[in-house]
Motif scaffolding. Sequence first.
Motif, PDB file in Angstrom:
ATOM      1  N   PHE A  61       0.858  -1.231   0.059  1.00 11.57           N
ATOM      2  CA  PHE A  61      -0.101  -0.026   0.084  1.00 11.57           C
ATOM      3  C   PHE A  61       0.799   1.404  -0.015  1.00 11.57           C
ATOM      4  O   PHE A  61       2.031   1.325   0.643  1.00 11.57           O
ATOM      5  CB  PHE A  61      -0.936   0.072   1.348  1.00 11.57           C
ATOM      6  CG  PHE A  61      -1.875  -1.051   1.237  1.00 11.57           C
ATOM      7  CD1 PHE A  61      -3.188  -0.982   0.432  1.00 11.57           C
ATOM      8  CD2 PHE A  61      -1.548  -2.346   1.916  1.00 11.57           C
ATOM      9  CE1 PHE A  61      -4.100  -2.214   0.607  1.00 11.57           C
ATOM     10  CE2 PHE A  61      -2.463  -3.471   1.773  1.00 11.57           C
ATOM     11  CZ  PHE A  61      -3.758  -3.143   1.129  1.00 11.57           C
ATOM     12  N   VAL A  62       0.700   2.063  -0.820  1.00 16.36           N
ATOM     13  CA  VAL A  62       1.280   3.515  -0.878  1.00 16.36           C
ATOM     14  C   VAL A  62       0.390   4.606  -0.668  1.00 16.36           C
ATOM     15  O   VAL A  62      -0.554   4.832  -1.103  1.00 16.36           O
ATOM     16  CB  VAL A  62       1.727   3.436  -2.414  1.00 16.36           C
ATOM     17  CG1 VAL A  62       2.695   4.886  -2.572  1.00 16.36           C
ATOM     18  CG2 VAL A  62       2.704   2.428  -2.930  1.00 16.36           C
ATOM     19  N   GLN A  63       1.101   5.441   0.401  1.00 22.04           N
ATOM     20  CA  GLN A  63       0.290   6.521   0.640  1.00 22.04           C
ATOM     21  C   GLN A  63       0.375   7.668  -0.536  1.00 22.04           C
ATOM     22  O   GLN A  63       1.556   8.034  -0.769  1.00 22.04           O
ATOM     23  CB  GLN A  63       0.653   7.237   1.964  1.00 22.04           C
ATOM     24  CG  GLN A  63       0.021   8.488   2.402  1.00 22.04           C
ATOM     25  CD  GLN A  63      -1.401   8.016   2.980  1.00 22.04           C
ATOM     26  OE1 GLN A  63      -1.527   6.801   3.501  1.00 22.04           O
ATOM     27  NE2 GLN A  63      -2.395   8.864   2.919  1.00 22.04           N
ATOM     28  N   LYS A  64      -0.593   8.255  -0.994  1.00 23.20           N
ATOM     29  CA  LYS A  64      -0.526   9.055  -2.201  1.00 23.20           C
ATOM     30  C   LYS A  64      -0.905  10.597  -1.472  1.00 23.20           C
ATOM     31  O   LYS A  64      -1.694  10.981  -0.703  1.00 23.20           O
ATOM     32  CB  LYS A  64      -1.708   8.844  -3.274  1.00 23.20           C
ATOM     33  CG  LYS A  64      -1.762   9.708  -4.291  1.00 23.20           C
ATOM     34  CD  LYS A  64      -2.607   9.253  -5.243  1.00 23.20           C
ATOM     35  CE  LYS A  64      -2.672  10.226  -6.402  1.00 23.20           C
ATOM     36  NZ  LYS A  64      -3.932   9.654  -7.285  1.00 23.20           N
TER      37      LYS A  64
END
Length: 72
Positions: A61-64
């Motif tokens: 999961f990548v925090q945008k």
Amino acid sequence: MSLWQSYRALAPRTRLFFGLGAMAWAGFGILMTDQAEKEFGMVPTEEDKHRLEEMMPKVTFVQKDGGNAVKS
């Protein structure tokens, strides 16, 4: 006459018992699966579990930053 029409032509009580019987059969199958695996020697080994874990895709999961965030 199709299978669905034949089923719908049954009396409601008969359809109820048919449905309950199907659910009982499914429940029996779920409960007996583990025991059958042991009986037929189909229990997975630790090596099998490890190989399966290696084959599973990895999800990151990548925090945008920014995007549609509401600014106060």
